[in-house]
Scaffold this active site. Sequence first.
Site, PDB file in Angstrom:
ATOM      1  N   ILE A 158       0.782  -1.183   0.183  1.00 13.09           N
ATOM      2  CA  ILE A 158      -0.159   0.067  -0.006  1.00 13.09           C
ATOM      3  C   ILE A 158       0.802   1.315  -0.067  1.00 13.09           C
ATOM      4  O   ILE A 158       0.655   2.234  -0.677  1.00 13.09           O
ATOM      5  CB  ILE A 158      -1.037  -0.061   1.249  1.00 13.09           C
ATOM      6  CG1 ILE A 158      -2.040  -1.203   1.060  1.00 13.09           C
ATOM      7  CG2 ILE A 158      -1.822   1.440   1.250  1.00 13.09           C
ATOM      8  CD1 ILE A 158      -2.683  -1.500   2.215  1.00 13.09           C
ATOM      9  N   ARG A 251      -3.726   2.073  10.884  1.00 16.16           N
ATOM     10  CA  ARG A 251      -4.584   1.644  12.333  1.00 16.16           C
ATOM     11  C   ARG A 251      -4.357   2.824  12.981  1.00 16.16           C
ATOM     12  O   ARG A 251      -3.295   3.352  13.231  1.00 16.16           O
ATOM     13  CB  ARG A 251      -3.916   0.117  12.865  1.00 16.16           C
ATOM     14  CG  ARG A 251      -4.292  -1.072  12.095  1.00 16.16           C
ATOM     15  CD  ARG A 251      -5.847  -1.166  12.229  1.00 16.16           C
ATOM     16  NE  ARG A 251      -6.270  -2.491  11.417  1.00 16.16           N
ATOM     17  CZ  ARG A 251      -6.559  -2.717  10.192  1.00 16.16           C
ATOM     18  NH1 ARG A 251      -6.606  -1.649   9.448  1.00 16.16           N
ATOM     19  NH2 ARG A 251      -6.892  -3.764   9.555  1.00 16.16           N
ATOM     20  N   GLU A 279     -12.270   2.506  17.475  1.00 13.71           N
ATOM     21  CA  GLU A 279     -13.505   2.599  16.547  1.00 13.71           C
ATOM     22  C   GLU A 279     -14.638   1.895  16.993  1.00 13.71           C
ATOM     23  O   GLU A 279     -14.533   0.928  17.609  1.00 13.71           O
ATOM     24  CB  GLU A 279     -13.065   1.919  15.027  1.00 13.71           C
ATOM     25  CG  GLU A 279     -11.917   2.717  14.580  1.00 13.71           C
ATOM     26  CD  GLU A 279     -11.498   2.075  13.190  1.00 13.71           C
ATOM     27  OE1 GLU A 279     -12.024   1.160  12.662  1.00 13.71           O
ATOM     28  OE2 GLU A 279     -10.367   2.439  12.755  1.00 13.71           O
ATOM     29  N   HIS A 297     -13.091   4.587   8.440  1.00 18.61           N
ATOM     30  CA  HIS A 297     -12.270   3.326   8.246  1.00 18.61           C
ATOM     31  C   HIS A 297     -12.897   2.557   6.639  1.00 18.61           C
ATOM     32  O   HIS A 297     -13.538   1.544   6.661  1.00 18.61           O
ATOM     33  CB  HIS A 297     -12.571   2.300   9.140  1.00 18.61           C
ATOM     34  CG  HIS A 297     -11.353   1.379   9.046  1.00 18.61           C
ATOM     35  ND1 HIS A 297     -10.936   0.603  10.298  1.00 18.61           N
ATOM     36  CD2 HIS A 297     -10.651   0.658   8.127  1.00 18.61           C
ATOM     37  CE1 HIS A 297     -10.080  -0.068   9.881  1.00 18.61           C
ATOM     38  NE2 HIS A 297     -10.043  -0.222   8.604  1.00 18.61           N
ATOM     39  N   ILE A 298     -12.786   3.609   5.898  1.00 14.79           N
ATOM     40  CA  ILE A 298     -13.414   3.156   4.185  1.00 14.79           C
ATOM     41  C   ILE A 298     -12.116   3.123   3.412  1.00 14.79           C
ATOM     42  O   ILE A 298     -12.510   2.942   2.018  1.00 14.79           O
ATOM     43  CB  ILE A 298     -14.301   4.098   3.748  1.00 14.79           C
ATOM     44  CG1 ILE A 298     -13.776   5.609   3.732  1.00 14.79           C
ATOM     45  CG2 ILE A 298     -15.587   3.747   4.459  1.00 14.79           C
ATOM     46  CD1 ILE A 298     -14.779   6.345   3.044  1.00 14.79           C
TER      47      ILE A 298
HETATM   48  C1  GLV Z   1      -8.464  -3.011   6.449  1.00 15.42           C
HETATM   49  O1  GLV Z   1      -8.485  -2.112   7.423  1.00 15.42           O
HETATM   50  C2  GLV Z   1      -7.660  -3.928   6.005  1.00 15.42           C
HETATM   51  O2  GLV Z   1      -6.702  -4.101   6.870  1.00 15.42           O
HETATM   52  O3  GLV Z   1      -7.699  -4.593   5.187  1.00 15.42           O
END
Ligand code: GLV
Length: 342
Positions: A158, A251, A279, A297-298
Amino acid sequence: MKVLCLGKLPSPLQERLKTEAKIESVTYVDRAAPLTDTEITAALSGMDIVLSEPQDNLSENILSRCQALRMVAQRAVGYDNVDLEYCNRSGILLSNTPGVLDNATADLAFSLLLCAARRIVEADRYVRAGLWHGFESDLLLGREISGKTLGIVGLGRIGEAMARRAWGFGLKIIYCRSAHKNSGTTEIELDEKDRRLAQSLGARRVSMEDLLKESDFISLHCPLKKETTNLIGAAELALMKNGCILVNTARGKVVEEKALVEAVTKGKIIAALDVFAQEPTVPPPLLNSPNTVLAPHIGSATDETRFAMAELAVNAVLQVLQGGLPANLVNPQIFESAVNKL
Ligand code: GLV
């Protein structure tokens, strides 16, 4: 086998679970809010397999009360809600969903950065409130993105997708890959990946301290582990440039929330957050601050990506039931002994 699915599952995937002869029943528990420990323990009672999501607490305390459980198929790449050590000790297989959510999550992280820098949420509210009376040269002035420095903490899949976006927007990219706090300015040994990133994106690997001091914007992309819990605390926030935009789609607990609230309240930083320490609780000062952009958290929430995540989880379950080793198993070292018990 009794399967518990926490959360909604697209119907084609429900159908696939139905076709597996070894599956006797699938129970669906939909929930808008996280289940309490009592509720999740009751739901898991007698279940062999669970499909879980980040909000499902699968701590040792819960798992140890679910003696039948043999597999957790986590519908997320992060699995900090699951006690991996307990799973390893108790022969519970754990799978996750790496690789399919990199672009969606990096898109959201970059959107949050743009929203904060260009004051997009504020602008939207301004127009809706009927406050706009005409073009003004100093209306809602934001900050230029191109030419600035983005610091990326955690250069996995990511983080790298975020770096590619940053390169496209003309940002200078620095990053750190080791999660160690206080890594200081000791010499960093560059490897093949660092050389590739330098060549393709002009990205430079630096120490955490240099990253904190040099970045105009910082985006967090490390997993939550013991070593990354509270990685960004008061001392790290103090090292950041005044007005630094801190983006968190990783996170919530990677940042010490109390220190974050203080830094935001004082106007030291702007926080663009998709994740929070507890959350769905968002500390009221973050809700009330003009120095925040907030999302629920999207990061991976696109139709395509959420389907792909659910599909990976279902595939892992079906593969394990057929005696196969899924590529996305987090603890393949216990596969041989665990699979015999299924
Ligand atoms: C979402 O928060 C993930 O960890 O995939």
